[in-house]
Design a protein around this motif. Structure first.
Motif, mmCIF file in Angstrom:
data_model
loop_
_atom_site.group_PDB
_atom_site.id
_atom_site.type_symbol
_atom_site.label_atom_id
_atom_site.label_comp_id
_atom_site.label_asym_id
_atom_site.label_seq_id
_atom_site.Cartn_x
_atom_site.Cartn_y
_atom_site.Cartn_z
ATOM 1 N N LYS A 22 0.975 -1.156 0.143
ATOM 2 C CA LYS A 22 -0.086 -0.065 0.056
ATOM 3 C C LYS A 22 0.746 1.397 0.073
ATOM 4 N N TYR A 23 2.060 1.117 0.549
ATOM 5 C CA TYR A 23 2.951 2.288 0.597
ATOM 6 C C TYR A 23 4.135 2.188 -0.517
ATOM 7 N N GLY A 24 5.067 1.335 -0.307
ATOM 8 C CA GLY A 24 6.015 0.828 -1.453
ATOM 9 C C GLY A 24 7.210 1.885 -1.311
ATOM 10 N N HIS A 25 8.066 1.833 -2.245
ATOM 11 C CA HIS A 25 9.091 2.458 -2.242
ATOM 12 C C HIS A 25 9.161 4.122 -2.807
ATOM 13 N N GLU A 26 8.181 4.389 -3.642
ATOM 14 C CA GLU A 26 7.754 5.834 -3.853
ATOM 15 C C GLU A 26 7.547 6.620 -2.647
ATOM 16 N N TYR A 27 6.774 6.029 -1.699
ATOM 17 C CA TYR A 27 6.301 6.626 -0.536
ATOM 18 C C TYR A 27 7.382 6.879 0.205
ATOM 19 N N TYR A 28 8.379 5.662 0.355
ATOM 20 C CA TYR A 28 9.510 5.838 1.349
ATOM 21 C C TYR A 28 10.394 6.959 1.001
ATOM 22 N N VAL A 29 10.795 7.161 -0.369
ATOM 23 C CA VAL A 29 11.500 8.070 -1.240
ATOM 24 C C VAL A 29 11.128 9.352 -0.859
ATOM 25 N N TYR A 263 12.521 -6.710 -15.337
ATOM 26 C CA TYR A 263 12.844 -5.967 -16.455
ATOM 27 C C TYR A 263 13.385 -6.802 -17.567
ATOM 28 N N ALA A 264 14.201 -7.814 -16.920
ATOM 29 C CA ALA A 264 14.978 -8.713 -17.907
ATOM 30 C C ALA A 264 13.720 -9.717 -18.674
ATOM 31 N N LYS A 265 12.783 -9.911 -17.979
ATOM 32 C CA LYS A 265 11.646 -10.598 -18.690
ATOM 33 C C LYS A 265 11.138 -9.826 -20.038
ATOM 34 N N ASP A 266 10.943 -8.505 -19.572
ATOM 35 C CA ASP A 266 10.160 -7.809 -20.302
ATOM 36 C C ASP A 266 10.875 -6.890 -21.506
ATOM 37 N N ALA A 335 21.068 -5.411 -10.410
ATOM 38 C CA ALA A 335 19.897 -4.830 -10.795
ATOM 39 C C ALA A 335 20.084 -3.553 -11.509
ATOM 40 N N VAL A 336 21.032 -2.626 -11.047
ATOM 41 C CA VAL A 336 21.262 -1.455 -11.909
ATOM 42 C C VAL A 336 21.903 -1.858 -13.095
ATOM 43 N N GLN A 337 22.801 -2.646 -13.218
ATOM 44 C CA GLN A 337 23.516 -3.125 -14.266
ATOM 45 C C GLN A 337 22.393 -3.766 -15.289
ATOM 46 N N GLY A 343 18.463 1.809 -14.466
ATOM 47 C CA GLY A 343 18.612 1.567 -13.192
ATOM 48 C C GLY A 343 19.035 2.689 -12.327
ATOM 49 N N LEU A 344 19.291 4.052 -12.872
ATOM 50 C CA LEU A 344 19.557 5.053 -11.987
ATOM 51 C C LEU A 344 18.695 6.012 -12.005
ATOM 52 N N THR A 345 17.373 5.586 -13.012
ATOM 53 C CA THR A 345 16.257 6.541 -13.086
ATOM 54 C C THR A 345 15.535 6.606 -11.668
ATOM 55 N N THR A 346 14.637 7.608 -11.659
ATOM 56 C CA THR A 346 14.041 7.763 -10.325
ATOM 57 C C THR A 346 12.765 6.668 -10.510
ATOM 58 N N GLU A 347 12.255 6.693 -11.877
ATOM 59 C CA GLU A 347 11.089 5.956 -12.200
ATOM 60 C C GLU A 347 11.328 4.246 -11.446
ATOM 61 N N TYR A 348 12.556 3.759 -11.883
ATOM 62 C CA TYR A 348 12.693 2.260 -11.405
ATOM 63 C C TYR A 348 13.108 2.156 -9.885
ATOM 64 N N GLY A 349 13.437 3.313 -9.216
ATOM 65 C CA GLY A 349 13.616 3.294 -7.653
ATOM 66 C C GLY A 349 14.784 2.247 -7.417
ATOM 67 N N LEU A 350 15.824 2.287 -8.070
ATOM 68 C CA LEU A 350 17.061 1.448 -7.617
ATOM 69 C C LEU A 350 18.171 2.385 -7.112
#
Length: 385
Positions: A22-29, A263-266, A335-337, A343-350
């Motif tokens: 319900k919260y996730g990484h976007e909330y945390y950041v 990501y690797a699957k898609d 994961a970044v690699q 991997g370093l964009t805000t969208e993916y949260g890594l």
């Protein structure tokens, strides 16, 4: 010890994961960058009883063990919200107070830990002594029926959120005059107590602070446990700290690995998903293997601690923390690699996790000190320091 978790533990994980989702990484950041606390998530976890699963039922807890609380933290971290204060308040401070505190301390603090209405920070590290309990210079001296505390601490987490701090100081042995470790509960509004925030390059809602104790006067019941117990009381909190630090790290590793695998699957290049290439598939598979090994060691450490085997739990907790920190750092890096520039964009949260997992290799105990411990206590090699 079973290699399959109980139905109750699995159900706990599912419930915590649902809350975390319900919260996730976007909330945390978002909270971290705004300088705000994760109040809503903490309150929600308190309402559902997740903050106190390890505390005695008599004081509002769940009556479980540190393994249950570690499962809570791991699932929240795997959902992208690794709450560092779970390591400190219910795990370190809660474990020590439950085992050594007075009845009044248990009634007051454990009940408030259980419902989430109070938090307690933990302060051991000093600028010149690190976490070496034999070299600490924070001293508590008797003054009538109370105490006067002087000293300073560094890299203390989440004091801005806390109602009090459990401070590791030293007191004088009445017979020998030698100083030995002792624990004090210091309210954060106590006269003479102050703190200075430490600017950090880490994205986290919990801040780091330098603490100062200048003639802080405390009542006699501010002491936790017996003056003579010394290191026994301290390690009652430090073993859970290492187990929880391992849960923190394995949860982040799971989050990073899940993002990389999805990501690797898609993502397709030359008409096939990039996960079909061994150059990406094998590193991710290796992370999965190392992650499960770290989780098993963490569960063993928790089982030993909950069984009351402090000596064996100490060895296992150190090994678990080491393994978890290493795989967390490797998981985020891979994961970044895998995602490349994404991997370093805000969208993916890594990218926000890079500093957190690097810190896991340093705190609450460095990988080098764990290797020292294993070399000396597990292998019987001569002490190197």
């Amino acid at each position: 010890m079973s290699f399959v978790e109980s139905e109750e533990r699995r159900a706990l994980r599912e419930s915590v994961a649902a809350l975390g989702a319900k919260y996730g990484h976007e909330y945390y950041v978002r909270k971290a960058r705004a300088g705000e606390e994760t109040t809503e998530l903490w309150a929600g976890a308190g309402e559902l009883g997740f903050l106190s699963v390890n505390l005695p039922e008599r004081y509002g807890g769940g009556g479980g063990g540190i393994g249950d609380l570690a499962a809570v933290l791991e699932e929240l971290a795997a959902a992208g919200s690794p709450l560092l204060m779970l390591v400190v308040s219910p795990a370190i401070c809660g474990s020590i107070i439950a085992r050594f505190g007075t009845e009044a301390q248990r009634e007051y603090w454990l009940r408030r830990f259980a419902d989430g209405s109070a938090k307690m920070a933990f302060a051991i590290t000093e600028p010149d002594a690190g976490s070496n309990a034999h070299r600490l210079t924070t001293i508590g001296r008797r003054d009538g029926g109370g105490w006067v505390l002087n000293g300073r601490k560094v890299f203390i987490s989440a004091v801005e959120e806390a109602d009090a701090v459990m401070v590791v100081g030293r007191t004088a042995d009445a017979a020998t005059g030698r100083l030995r470790p002792s624990l004090f509960i210091v309210p954060t509004d106590a006269p003479g107590f102050s703190r200075t925030p430490i600017a950090m390059e880490i994205v986290s809602p919990e801040r780091q602070s330098m603490l100062y104790f200048d003639d802080v006067r405390l009542p006699g019941d501010a002491l936790v446990g017996d003056e003579d117990a010394g290191l026994l009381q301290l390690f009652t909190g430090l073993n859970p700290e290492r187990i929880m630090a391992a849960a923190f790290a394995t949860g982040i590793a799971r989050y990073a690995l899940d993002r990389a695998v999805a990501y690797a699957k898609d993502r397709q290049v030359w008409d096939v998903p990039i996960g079909a290439h061994q150059g990406l598939a094998h590193p991710l598979a290796r992370i999965k293997i190392e992650l499960e090994q770290a989780r098993l060691m963490s569960q063993k450490a928790a089982w030993l601690y909950d069984a009351g085997d402090d000596a064996a739990a100490g060895e296992a907790a150190n090994m678990a923390k080491y393994a978890a920190a290493e795989v967390a750092a490797a998981a985020v890096d891979q994961a970044v690699q895998t995602l490349g520039g994404n991997g370093l964009t805000t969208e993916y949260g890594l990218g926000t996790l890079v500093g957190a997992v690097r810190l896991s290799r340093i705190a609450p105990v460095s990988r080098e000190m764990i290797l020292n411990y294993v070399a000396q206590h597990s292998l019987g090699l001569p002490r190197s320091y």
